[in-house]
Design a protein around this motif. Structure first.
Motif, short mmCIF file in Angstrom:
data_model
loop_
_atom_site.label_atom_id
_atom_site.label_comp_id
_atom_site.label_asym_id
_atom_site.label_seq_id
_atom_site.Cartn_x
_atom_site.Cartn_y
_atom_site.Cartn_z
N ASP A 518 7.25 5.04 0.79
CA ASP A 518 5.84 5.18 0.35
C ASP A 518 5.05 3.92 0.57
OD1 ASP A 518 6.44 7.69 -0.42
OD2 ASP A 518 6.55 7.28 -2.58
N ASP A 521 2.31 4.25 3.02
CA ASP A 521 1.21 5.17 2.73
C ASP A 521 0.46 4.76 1.46
OD1 ASP A 521 2.10 6.73 4.93
OD2 ASP A 521 3.67 7.59 3.63
N LYS A 522 1.15 4.90 0.33
CA LYS A 522 0.47 4.65 -0.96
C LYS A 522 0.19 3.17 -1.19
CE LYS A 522 2.68 8.67 -3.07
NZ LYS A 522 3.69 9.13 -4.03
N SER A 524 -0.03 0.69 1.33
CA SER A 524 -0.20 0.03 2.64
C SER A 524 -1.06 -1.24 2.51
CB SER A 524 -0.82 0.98 3.65
OG SER A 524 -2.10 1.38 3.23
#
Length: 1299
Positions: A518, A521-522, A524
């Motif tokens: 993650d 994504d979450k 970055s």
């Protein structure tokens, strides 16, 4: 009459000496503009305002005069007894030698004077340069002494900090807190110490939180390092767990040893260690609080627990504890308490087990522990037994605390650590950078610094950073895209900063990240920032400088906080808490009034217009940092050709949620007239605020704990240093790029010794420190009307930083140096980057020599201060060049003596052997160059200890540091010499990326061909010719002893770019590199072809300096190039074909060979151009005829004359340098030759020579690449520091990523 004339001449000199002894009189005279004063002081008084009144005070005058008298005395004594005196007798002997037959045609008759000049030349060059070495030695000792008196290096590591941590709170209170607070109403001792301890805890914990936010420490280490709030009714200061570890167990063992002794003896033994005493009291108080918390309030059991502790307290107070209690039972009680704490730490608590442990504890403490046994009724009577007959104790009276109560759990973990820790926790924190920063900060608080004022009363200041188009924040693609070796930036950083990556992932999981994937994504944004904070990016610099704002907010709160507010700090207990939760609101205003950060983003307007991601990142930085302002140049296009230029300052408005303009100032024209960086600084300088401005470069960083000391530093402007207040405050730098590779470590060590010891000596006692780069703090109001902090004229001000120092000194300013505060600094980490940086600095010093600033300083400074100035600026580079010239003069001198026959004749006459022994010894003075590393070792000894310093130095040598430093010397000498001869210095953008990428052979050849490779090949040829023709070289030991350092220099200059190149000895890469090099050499290219694609374009660019040079530059270049003809002149007389003749005709006839070779070459080139493409048979026929004729001529020579095959090899060594000399002269005469037929031949020949040089350089590289195991050894040498920290560089270089 003669004596009267002498008196007239001497009077000014005597007056000059008198005024030197009484400097304030001369300063006063120079300030007056009265005509009659000028009449009597014409020999030193100047009409120019700049450069007046430069004399320092009497004390400073004495200090730097004594320093230089000692240096000069040592130099002259050494030179006389070890250099000059031993040469006198042999020189006389050689001059008296009878005339003998030379081996060549000697132009200077039958005198030996040329031989004497040749012998004395290297001796004299060393005589003129060794003062630099004496300066290095003396400055090292003086710098170490000054450092010792400044209390530097008193706390070198965490172990030494432990010993002084209990004094740390008072040192912090004394230095970081305003004097007004300490002069307030006196509090009684306990209260004052508690408030002081809480204030210290708030600051210390905020520093540790900053470490955690930077991922230098883990959450576990944070708990071990923090000073917890004073809670659970603990009566002593709760020191960090790292200081209390193992102390309780030691106290327990001491108590058992003295079990029969009285209380006072036991307590005296335990109290010998403050931490042990505190650990015992804290453990006792915490266990009492814990038991009373776990057992229900109001229950009978709670009352029993309370009464038991009251009884124990009573015995302790009257000193009867050991008399009434069985101390031998303490270990059992200890183990049961540990058992209880471990049960309470479990997520799911078992009530039955807890009851069992409490009952066991009751039995031990109430029944077993007292020496006087009591019956049940007696215990009930004393309130220590239950009144109930049926129910067991603690059965229904246990109440567990809330499992979500993080504060309680933290305290519980702390108690468990104190009870159980058996090791000394010397490795906390594990991170090397965290340990270094804690040690430096704690040491700095024991150094002398001015008292801090209130934030409201401190000097306001700004920070200014010039930025062009460097990286702001790494993008996702940038991080994950692999290079040619399959290595991405992120993978590289994960391995270099392995512990910090683990801490980052731990922090992300605490912030809600569930799976490691993650992070792309979450999280970055956090990932990109984490990577950017480990590069040399604008994000890192902005974060570092904004610590000033954070520190000022906290200090403003502590300045105005009452005792009640300070005690409220004890409520901060959660891991995420910072002192910011206590702010009342005024702190933000106070900090903004005192601090502004201006980043001069010159092309920010263009970035916005293009939609460049960097503009977005800069906006994001402004959004998250309210004290940040961005200055840029805005171009407004009005009509077809009309453009208006504006300096614009913008900030981010939190209410409007957008960027807003603060100021817009119209400029008279385009910004960039001179050098880019100083122009950028100058246009933004008007937007700074306050009394001071700190100039910070784009590759710098700052630390929260150092930012706390900024208001102390600013107070230095009010202190007199000598007869003047400071106008520039020099600040120490910490080079943070040293851990990347061994090369970065060498650069870091060299730089660190200069920014610490070197600048310390320049400031005191020499009083000649300049401004060498950013992080110095300028007196803004002093510099504003005196031209600002930068000079920007093109070329002359290429090293723009130092001109601020020149300007300051010339206008009566004062530059000091302060080492209780430091700023981070990034340096170049790859050899190519380092070389370009060295080239820029050397060229800049070459240009400085031409500047009026240096001219004025040379004229206006007194003799001793001028020596300090010379040997620490341009003189250092000049002497570096002279050291290289010394090697040249020594080797050319040896070659002259060998080829002329003087050496052979002298060997035969034993009385002259001594002369050659002496000149042989002179060569070893070159080894004194090792002393230039002396300051590095001394500074390392001062700050880290003698043995670690020696170990570091030896490790460096094993990692080939000497090769690197020898190579750097060549870079400096080449570019400094070229700039002096021809000018043409230019700014070289070095780049600030991570260097794990393999550099191709063609790229290395382009960079180092003229500066190192050609020179090394020339020296190599001299050494080979000397070995072939010198009678002294017949003895291998003598030859090696005499030429070892010269061979080392040759090999260093050739091999360094490959030794320090990742995968430099990989066989496949070597093969591909050579193919790429051949393609580059033969590719013709066109008008727009770049130098990296075509040899011809590069070759023309490499000669640019000869196009701009003047007549004298061209003449000197031709004179220097004539040395290449010396080979031919010397060697042809040694050939067998000459039959021992020494007539000049032998040399003249040897040119027939050159003409023949040139003729053959021209015929072959003509045939290739005319016939090779279409009439191939004619081309082959021409080749056949030329080869046949050449073979025929060689056969006839071998058969009819005394010509031998060995002559053929020797003549190659003679005529190849001649060809290069002709090409070099042709380049100088290019304006006359370019339009003729000759020029094409020159270009074509130059290409062949570069191909030949490339093959010579590639040969040893190819051999070492072919040898098995050499590549692994090179990787080990290059990345040894990383290996020792558990990294996997082999995986990095092979690209075999597992994750």
């Amino acid at each position: 009459m003669f004596l009267q004339a002498v008196l007239v001449f001497v009077i000014p000199e005597l007056l000059a000496i008198l005024l030197f002894i009484l400097p304030w009189i001369r300063n006063a005279i120079e300030e007056w503009d009265w005509s009659f004063v000028y009449l009597f002081t014409w020999w030193f008084h100047t009409r120019t305002f700049v450069g007046r009144g430069l004399r320092e005070g009497l004390v400073d005058n004495v200090k730097y005069t004594v320093f230089w008298i000692l240096v000069l005395a040592s130099k002259f004594v050494f030179s006389y007894f070890l250099q000059i005196k031993p040469m006198v007798a042999p020189t006389k002997a050689i001059l008296k030698v009878n005339i003998f037959q030379y081996k060549w045609h000697e132009f200077f008759g039958h005198s030996n004077r040329v031989a004497v000049v040749v012998m004395w030349m290297p001796v004299m060059l060393i005589y003129f340069t060794d003062l630099q070495i004496w300066y290095a030695i003396f400055s090292s000792f003086v710098g170490a002494t000054v450092g010792l008196f400044s209390h530097l290096g008193e706390i070198r590591n965490i172990g030494q900090l432990r010993l002084r941590f209990q004094f740390f709170a008072s040192a912090m209170q004394f230095n970081l807190m305003p004097e007004e607070q300490l002069l307030g109403p006196k509090m009684n001792l306990i209260e004052s110490s508690q408030v002081e301890a809480t204030r210290f805890a708030l600051i210390w914990n905020e520093i540790m939180m900053a470490f955690r936010e930077e991922d230098l420490i883990s959450y576990k280490e944070l708990e071990l390092l923090e000073l917890p709030p004073n809670c659970w009714n603990v009566r002593v200061i709760r020191w960090p767990c790292v200081l209390l570890c193992n102390e309780l167990l030691l106290a327990l063992s001491q108590a058992l040893e003295l079990a029969e002794a009285p209380d006072s003896w036991i307590w005296l033994k335990i109290s010998q260690s403050e931490y042990r005493r505190c650990a015992v009291i804290e453990a006792y108080d915490c266990i009492r609080y814990l038991l009373l918390s776990v057992v229900k309030y109001g229950s009978e059991e709670n009352s029993i627990v309370g009464k038991f502790f009251n009884e124990v307290d009573g015995h302790i107070q009257i000193g009867k504890f050991a008399e009434n209690y069985n101390i031998c039972l303490l270990p059992k009680i200890h183990s049961k308490v540990i058992q209880l704490v471990e049960l309470l730490r479990k997520p799911r608590k078992d009530e039955r087990e807890t009851v069992d442990v409490l009952q066991a504890l009751y039995e031990l403490c109430v029944r077993g522990f007292p020496k006087l046994k009591r019956s049940i009724p007696e215990l009930r009577n004393d309130g220590l037994a239950s009144q109930r007959e049926t129910e067991l104790l603690f059965e229904n009276s246990v109440q567990f605390p809330d499992a979500e109560d993080e504060f309680f759990n933290r305290q519980l973990r702390r108690v468990h650590t104190i009870l159980t820790s058996r090791d000394s926790m010397h490795d906390v924190p594990k991170n090397i950078e965290a340990r270094r920063r804690i040690a430096f900060f704690s040491n700095s608080l024991f150094m002398n610094m001015p008292r801090a004022p209130n934030v409201e009363k401190m000097m306001a200041f700004s920070v200014l950073t010039p930025y062009y188009d460097e990286e702001v924040c790494f993008g996702k693609e940038n991080l994950r895209t692999p290079n040619e070796d399959g290595i991405s930036i992120l993978f590289y950083l994960q391995k270099i900063y392995e512990d910090e990556w683990r801490n980052f992932m731990e922090r992300m999981k605490r912030e809600g990240m569930e799976d490691e994937d993650d992070v792309w994504d979450k999280k970055s944004r956090e990932l990109r920032l984490w990577a950017s904070y480990r590069g040399q990016t604008l994000s890192r610099t902005v974060r570092g400088m904004m610590y000033y704002y954070r520190a000022l907010k906290m200090l403003a709160y502590l300045d105005s906080a009452s005792e009640v507010d300070i005690r409220a700090g004890t409520q901060l207990g959660r891991a995420t808490s910072t002192v910011g939760l206590l702010f009342k609101g005024h702190e933000y205003g106070s900090a903004l009034m005192k601090f502004t950060y201006v980043v001069a983003c010159q092309v920010y307007g263009q970035h916005k217009a293009k939609g460049d991601p960097r503009a977005e990142e800069i906006l994001h930085l402004m959004k998250n940092n309210e004290a940040l302002r961005v200055a840029y140049v805005d171009e407004v296009h009005l009509g077809r050709d009309e453009v208006e230029y504006y300096s614009v300052l913008v900030k981010y408005d939190q209410e409007q949620q957008r960027e807003v303009e603060v100021y817009r100032v119209r400029l008279p024209g385009p910004l960039k007239l001179g050098e880019g960086k100083p122009e950028n600084q100058n246009h933004a300088f008007i937007f700074t605020r306050g009394d001071a401005v700190q100039t910070i470069d784009m590759n710098q960083d700052n630390y929260f704990e150092e930012a706390l000391k900024m208001r102390n530093l600013l107070e230095e402007f009010k202190v007199h240093y000598g007869i003047r207040r400071p106008t520039i405050l020099g600040v120490r730098e910490n080079i943070f790029t040293g851990s990347v590779s061994s090369l970065a470590w060498f650069m870091s060590a060299q730089e660190t010794s200069f920014v610490t010891l070197g600048q310390r000596v320049l400031a005191n006692p020499l009083k000649i420190r300049m401004h060498y780069g950013h992080p110095d703090v300028f007196d803004r109001f002093w510099f504003m009307p005196r031209g600002g902090v930068s000079k920007a004229s093109r070329l002359i001000n290429i090293s723009e930083d130092i001109f601020a120092g020149f300007n300051c000194t010339l206008r009566g300013g004062n530059v000091t140096h302060h080492e209780y505060i430091q700023v981070g600094k990034g340096r170049d980490v790859g050899l190519n980057q380092i070389s370009m940086f060295e080239a820029k600095v050397a060229s800049g010093n070459g240009e400085q020599i031409l500047s009026r600033d240096v001219y004025r300083l040379g004229h206006r400074l007194d003799f001793f201060r001028m020596l300090s100035f010379y040997y620490t600026t341009v003189g250092f580079f000049f002497n570096t060049m002279v050291v290289v010239l010394t090697v040249y003069s020594f080797l050319w001198g040896r070659l002259y003596l060998a080829l002329s026959g003087i050496e052979g004749y002298a060997m035969e006459t034993s009385k002259n052997n001594k002369a050659f022994g002496v000149i042989l010894n002179q060569q070893f003075f070159l080894q004194i160059g090792l002393f230039t590393a002396f300051p590095m070792v001394v500074e390392n000894s001062l700050e880290h200890g003698f043995l670690p310093a020696v170990w570091d130095f030896l490790t460096m040598q094993l990692q080939l540091a000497s090769v690197f430093y020898t190579f750097s010397m060549g870079t400096r000498a080449h570019f400094f010499g070229r700039t002096i001869l021809h000018g043409g210095a230019k700014y070289r953008a070095t780049g600030r990326g991570f260097v794990v990428q393999h550099k191709s052979f063609a790229e290395n050849y382009r960079l180092y061909s003229r500066s190192h490779f050609v020179k090394a090949i020339e020296l190599g040829v001299i050494l080979i010719v000397y070995a072939a023709h010198s009678p002294m070289a017949q003895d291998s030991f003598v030859y090696l002893a005499m030429t070892l350092s010269s061979w080392f220099l040759v090999l260093s200059w050739i091999m360094a770019p490959f030794v320090f190149n990742p995968s430099g000895f990989d066989w496949l890469k070597t093969v591909y590199d050579f193919e790429d090099f051949l393609n580059w050499i033969w590719y013709k290219g066109g008008v727009f072809t770049k130098a990296e694609h075509s040899w011809e374009t590069w070759w023309y660019e490499e000669q640019d300096h000869l196009r701009t040079t003047g007549l004298w530059g061209k003449l000197l270049e031709i004179i220097l190039d004539l040395r290449y003809f010396m080979f031919q002149y010397g060697v042809v007389y040694q050939l067998n074909i000459t039959g021992g003749k020494t007539s000049i005709s032998v040399y003249l006839l040897s040119w027939i060979y050159m003409i023949a070779v040139m003729g053959i070459y021209v015929v072959m080139m003509y045939a290739q151009e005319r016939f090779a493409a279409k009439e191939h048979i004619k081309y082959r026929l021409t080749q056949l005829v030329v080869i046949s004729m050449t073979v025929l001529v060689l056969t006839l020579l071998l058969d009819l004359t005394s010509f031998t095959l060995l002559d053929l090899v020797s003549s190659m060594l003679a005529f190849v340098p001649t060809g290069w000399g002709l090409i070099s002269i042709a380049l100088v005469l290019r304006p006359f030759l370019e339009s003729t037929v000759v020029w094409d031949t020159v270009v074509s020949l130059a290409r062949i020579y570069d191909l030949l040089f490339g093959v010579i350089v590639m040969a040893p590289v190819a051999l070492l690449s072919w040898l098995p195991g050499f590549q692994a050894m090179q990787t080990r040498i290059l990345f040894n520091e990383a290996f020792s920290r558990g990294l996997q560089i082999s995986r990095i270089l092979s690209g075999k990523k597992t994750n």
